[in-house]
Design a protein around this motif. Sequence first.
Motif, PDB file in Angstrom:
ATOM      1  N   ARG A  59      -2.235  -9.081  -3.353  1.00  0.00           N
ATOM      2  CA  ARG A  59      -2.693  -8.375  -4.358  1.00  0.00           C
ATOM      3  C   ARG A  59      -4.220  -8.642  -4.853  1.00  0.00           C
ATOM      4  NH1 ARG A  59       2.846  -9.053  -5.794  1.00  0.00           N
ATOM      5  NH2 ARG A  59       2.325 -11.087  -7.256  1.00  0.00           N
ATOM      6  N   ASN A  60      -4.484  -9.889  -4.659  1.00  0.00           N
ATOM      7  CA  ASN A  60      -5.881 -10.461  -5.114  1.00  0.00           C
ATOM      8  C   ASN A  60      -6.920  -9.640  -3.923  1.00  0.00           C
ATOM      9  OD1 ASN A  60      -4.911 -11.956  -7.244  1.00  0.00           O
ATOM     10  ND2 ASN A  60      -4.997 -13.982  -6.124  1.00  0.00           N
ATOM     11  N   LEU A  61      -6.478  -9.634  -2.797  1.00  0.00           N
ATOM     12  CA  LEU A  61      -7.388  -9.230  -1.715  1.00  0.00           C
ATOM     13  C   LEU A  61      -7.486  -7.662  -1.874  1.00  0.00           C
ATOM     14  CD1 LEU A  61      -8.557  -9.000   1.009  1.00  0.00           C
ATOM     15  CD2 LEU A  61      -6.529  -8.919   1.928  1.00  0.00           C
ATOM     16  N   LEU A  62      -6.247  -7.014  -2.404  1.00  0.00           N
ATOM     17  CA  LEU A  62      -6.571  -5.512  -2.680  1.00  0.00           C
ATOM     18  C   LEU A  62      -7.491  -5.206  -3.602  1.00  0.00           C
ATOM     19  CD1 LEU A  62      -5.533  -2.605  -2.057  1.00  0.00           C
ATOM     20  CD2 LEU A  62      -3.790  -3.070  -3.627  1.00  0.00           C
ATOM     21  N   ALA A  63      -7.167  -5.838  -4.653  1.00  0.00           N
ATOM     22  CA  ALA A  63      -8.410  -5.638  -5.975  1.00  0.00           C
ATOM     23  C   ALA A  63      -9.437  -6.116  -5.494  1.00  0.00           C
ATOM     24  CB  ALA A  63      -8.008  -6.857  -7.176  1.00  0.00           C
ATOM     25  N   ARG A  64     -10.116  -7.063  -4.799  1.00  0.00           N
ATOM     26  CA  ARG A  64     -11.398  -7.375  -4.112  1.00  0.00           C
ATOM     27  C   ARG A  64     -11.717  -6.187  -3.257  1.00  0.00           C
ATOM     28  NH1 ARG A  64     -13.671  -7.926   0.412  1.00  0.00           N
ATOM     29  NH2 ARG A  64     -15.233  -9.434   0.901  1.00  0.00           N
TER      30      ARG A  64
ATOM     31  N   ALA B 132       6.272 -14.269  -4.471  1.00  0.00           N
ATOM     32  CA  ALA B 132       5.919 -15.057  -3.427  1.00  0.00           C
ATOM     33  C   ALA B 132       4.355 -15.295  -3.268  1.00  0.00           C
ATOM     34  CB  ALA B 132       6.824 -14.597  -2.133  1.00  0.00           C
ATOM     35  N   TRP B 133       3.688 -16.359  -2.893  1.00  0.00           N
ATOM     36  CA  TRP B 133       2.417 -16.610  -2.928  1.00  0.00           C
ATOM     37  C   TRP B 133       1.640 -15.718  -1.943  1.00  0.00           C
ATOM     38  CZ3 TRP B 133      -0.227 -18.037   1.328  1.00  0.00           C
ATOM     39  CH2 TRP B 133       0.425 -18.907   2.267  1.00  0.00           C
ATOM     40  N   PRO B 134       2.364 -15.490  -0.682  1.00  0.00           N
ATOM     41  CA  PRO B 134       1.546 -14.264   0.101  1.00  0.00           C
ATOM     42  C   PRO B 134       1.247 -12.908  -0.450  1.00  0.00           C
ATOM     43  CG  PRO B 134       3.290 -15.556   1.400  1.00  0.00           C
ATOM     44  CD  PRO B 134       3.496 -16.186   0.123  1.00  0.00           C
ATOM     45  N   PHE B 135       2.127 -12.491  -1.371  1.00  0.00           N
ATOM     46  CA  PHE B 135       2.045 -11.470  -1.988  1.00  0.00           C
ATOM     47  C   PHE B 135       1.039 -11.541  -3.235  1.00  0.00           C
ATOM     48  CE2 PHE B 135       5.959 -10.547  -0.039  1.00  0.00           C
ATOM     49  CZ  PHE B 135       5.855  -9.303   0.724  1.00  0.00           C
ATOM     50  N   GLU B 136       0.977 -12.525  -3.802  1.00  0.00           N
ATOM     51  CA  GLU B 136      -0.112 -12.799  -4.737  1.00  0.00           C
ATOM     52  C   GLU B 136      -1.542 -12.814  -4.257  1.00  0.00           C
ATOM     53  OE1 GLU B 136       0.809 -16.458  -6.846  1.00  0.00           O
ATOM     54  OE2 GLU B 136       2.308 -15.939  -7.840  1.00  0.00           O
ATOM     55  N   GLN B 137      -1.541 -13.451  -3.085  1.00  0.00           N
ATOM     56  CA  GLN B 137      -2.858 -13.303  -2.493  1.00  0.00           C
ATOM     57  C   GLN B 137      -3.105 -11.853  -1.811  1.00  0.00           C
ATOM     58  OE1 GLN B 137      -4.997 -16.033  -1.516  1.00  0.00           O
ATOM     59  NE2 GLN B 137      -3.776 -16.486  -3.512  1.00  0.00           N
TER      60      GLN B 137
ATOM     61  N   ARG C   4      -0.007  -5.928   4.598  1.00  0.00           N
ATOM     62  CA  ARG C   4       0.549  -4.821   5.186  1.00  0.00           C
ATOM     63  C   ARG C   4       1.773  -4.260   4.378  1.00  0.00           C
ATOM     64  NH1 ARG C   4       1.156  -7.068  11.432  1.00  0.00           N
ATOM     65  NH2 ARG C   4       1.844  -5.079  11.536  1.00  0.00           N
ATOM     66  N   ALA C   5       2.663  -5.303   3.966  1.00  0.00           N
ATOM     67  CA  ALA C   5       3.833  -4.433   3.079  1.00  0.00           C
ATOM     68  C   ALA C   5       3.132  -3.978   1.819  1.00  0.00           C
ATOM     69  CB  ALA C   5       4.786  -5.567   2.713  1.00  0.00           C
ATOM     70  N   LEU C   6       2.312  -4.552   1.258  1.00  0.00           N
ATOM     71  CA  LEU C   6       1.568  -3.972  -0.046  1.00  0.00           C
ATOM     72  C   LEU C   6       1.087  -2.687   0.242  1.00  0.00           C
ATOM     73  CD1 LEU C   6       1.068  -4.516  -3.102  1.00  0.00           C
ATOM     74  CD2 LEU C   6      -1.176  -5.388  -2.292  1.00  0.00           C
ATOM     75  N   THR C   7       0.357  -2.207   1.338  1.00  0.00           N
ATOM     76  CA  THR C   7      -0.001  -1.031   1.517  1.00  0.00           C
ATOM     77  C   THR C   7       0.728  -0.134   2.425  1.00  0.00           C
ATOM     78  OG1 THR C   7      -1.361  -2.037   3.396  1.00  0.00           O
ATOM     79  CG2 THR C   7      -2.491  -1.934   1.184  1.00  0.00           C
TER      80      THR C   7
ATOM     81  N   ASP D  24     -12.900   6.447  -8.256  1.00  0.00           N
ATOM     82  CA  ASP D  24     -12.444   6.182  -6.942  1.00  0.00           C
ATOM     83  C   ASP D  24     -11.398   5.015  -6.981  1.00  0.00           C
ATOM     84  OD1 ASP D  24     -13.740   8.040  -5.943  1.00  0.00           O
ATOM     85  OD2 ASP D  24     -15.261   7.108  -4.852  1.00  0.00           O
ATOM     86  N   ARG D  25     -11.928   3.911  -7.889  1.00  0.00           N
ATOM     87  CA  ARG D  25     -11.005   2.793  -7.622  1.00  0.00           C
ATOM     88  C   ARG D  25      -9.584   3.217  -8.176  1.00  0.00           C
ATOM     89  NH1 ARG D  25     -15.834   0.121  -9.813  1.00  0.00           N
ATOM     90  NH2 ARG D  25     -17.126  -0.486  -8.080  1.00  0.00           N
ATOM     91  N   ASP D  26      -9.599   3.898  -9.622  1.00  0.00           N
ATOM     92  CA  ASP D  26      -8.217   4.157 -10.155  1.00  0.00           C
ATOM     93  C   ASP D  26      -7.692   5.178  -9.036  1.00  0.00           C
ATOM     94  OD1 ASP D  26      -9.034   2.846 -12.333  1.00  0.00           O
ATOM     95  OD2 ASP D  26      -9.992   4.787 -13.223  1.00  0.00           O
ATOM     96  N   LEU D  27      -8.195   6.059  -8.541  1.00  0.00           N
ATOM     97  CA  LEU D  27      -7.391   6.836  -7.704  1.00  0.00           C
ATOM     98  C   LEU D  27      -6.755   6.161  -6.570  1.00  0.00           C
ATOM     99  CD1 LEU D  27      -6.497   9.678  -6.448  1.00  0.00           C
ATOM    100  CD2 LEU D  27      -8.789   9.895  -5.493  1.00  0.00           C
ATOM    101  N   ALA D  28      -7.450   5.190  -5.910  1.00  0.00           N
ATOM    102  CA  ALA D  28      -7.012   4.546  -4.758  1.00  0.00           C
ATOM    103  C   ALA D  28      -5.831   3.436  -5.283  1.00  0.00           C
ATOM    104  CB  ALA D  28      -8.218   3.488  -4.320  1.00  0.00           C
ATOM    105  N   SER D  29      -6.029   3.006  -6.296  1.00  0.00           N
ATOM    106  CA  SER D  29      -4.728   2.206  -6.710  1.00  0.00           C
ATOM    107  C   SER D  29      -3.574   2.929  -7.209  1.00  0.00           C
ATOM    108  CB  SER D  29      -5.502   1.420  -8.285  1.00  0.00           C
ATOM    109  OG  SER D  29      -4.343   0.509  -8.883  1.00  0.00           O
ATOM    110  N   THR D  30      -3.890   4.199  -7.737  1.00  0.00           N
ATOM    111  CA  THR D  30      -2.669   5.182  -8.005  1.00  0.00           C
ATOM    112  C   THR D  30      -1.945   5.423  -6.738  1.00  0.00           C
ATOM    113  OG1 THR D  30      -3.837   5.859 -10.013  1.00  0.00           O
ATOM    114  CG2 THR D  30      -2.065   7.060  -9.215  1.00  0.00           C
TER     115      THR D  30
END
Length: 562
Positions: free
Chosen positions: A26-31, A19-24, A100-103, A42-48
Amino acid sequence: MSDTSPFAGLSTEALNARAWPFEQARNLLARLLKSRLESDEDRDLASTLIHAGKTDEALATLPGMQREVIFETGYGPSGLPHIGTFNEVLRTTMVRNAFRALTGDHWPTRLYCFSDDMDGFRKVPENVPNREQMAEDLGKPLTEVRDPFGDGESFGRANNARLRAFLDQYGFEYEFLSATDCYRSGRFDATLLKALERFDDIQAIMLPTLGPDRRATYSPFLPISPTTGRVLQVPTLERNIEAGTIVFEDEDGTRVETPVTGGRVKMQWKPDWAMRWAALGVDYEMAGKDLIESVKVSSRICRVLGGTPPEGFNFELFLDGEGRKISKSLGNGLSIEEWLHYGTPESLAFYIYASPKSAKKLHFDVIPRAVDDYLGQIDAYRDQEIDKRIENPVWHVHEGRPPASVSPVPFSLLLNLASVANATDKDALWAYISRYLPEATPQTEPTLDKLAGYALTYYQDRVRASKVFRAPTEKEAAAFRDLADRLRALPADTTDGEIIQNEVYAVGKEHAFEPLRAWFGALYEVLLGASQGPRFGSFAAIYGLDRTIELLESGAKGDLAA
């Protein structure tokens, strides 16, 4: 956050949701991981940790992540809130909820609804009283323009109040910010001083985007005249970085030195947008497709000011029924009030949710389909697994908590029932509904009751005058008589739409309608006076077999067309 949140514990499913809100999200999280964390480790640890559902641990151990995530939408208070305002706040809220669901709902978020109310007042609206008084205030900040209705402190403040009431009506979670308040309180001062320091860098970005005449006088700073109170489009004659001031020529020809802080100047809108991103730390803001170039320019200026441009995307614009861009000045669009006269707020949100990167026609004819599509997705949601549920539009419409059920009767069926019965009040419709659903009442089925009211209004206003019945062909008339005989052979109290629908299919095949949809088209055009209609078996079940038989026989004779 409490685990009762509908967004808690969904990070695994959200990682793969299409769903497009989740795509957005994930893009925000990467940013965020890239902009807030300095090292790859730190980025790898946070992502994991986030992917393992341990966002709270990542926030606790990585200081760069502890600042809340800022979402923003903008509003120009020179007029009333409209469909575009609703669209931006709704879609941004959907991305916020997906994040919020992603995190796992552990990363604090905030949504700013920002009013650009320090903008200069450019044009007196046609539909307000005291227009001469308003004309005297042209050029002043909107918060200094007298309210023509006499209700508010100013025109800008009154429209801000309408915006907040508008957003509150739909239950949005947000924090309102006024440009006037941010400028005057000093909240923007540090970034404004940085803009003064980097004046030439901003000019180097802006001037190539302007025409020769505009380029000759352009300044990113718009001083407020100390004599007239108007926002002035004048050149900056001198700059004093140490004092934090600029010099400009006032309307009476005098040279004035003024600080760029404390609300004494406003920035031009593209530098202003960039300055706001940098000052408020905005992480996400979407904009219409018509602002793609503006986003690019403002992003460059934001970097000059030491900020990181927000993540976001450019959505397509709404079109009217003829495919033209909706314009407030043309009045060719469908307003929120008009939609809500004929359909539910949830159906509007559902319609706006779909395909934000595709142009969408926004006119009266889309309302019935949107209502029924929404009802269909509510029904589908009940039996879906969690990974499918979070991709269902109603999860996003209802912020993770869709109702278990909405209405046992589709809107299109109610609309056609109102049409065939020529109903003028809800009691007439409930006479049919109660026979079809004996246990249902307006009290036990409040949404169905509301839909019945919407259907009546839509029929009376939008359908009744445009209905066109046609006479049947000989083949169609024979099929109508055949179907009437088959229905007459069923038990008189039959209310099972599937049983009736099977007979409808059997008649269509028996009389060799090819394709079969031509048979249903005949039913709709001859019996209902429309090119489309509901599932005919369900319609006959609620309308009643006896009345449906009479309708078929009248249609076969051509009486309805006559």
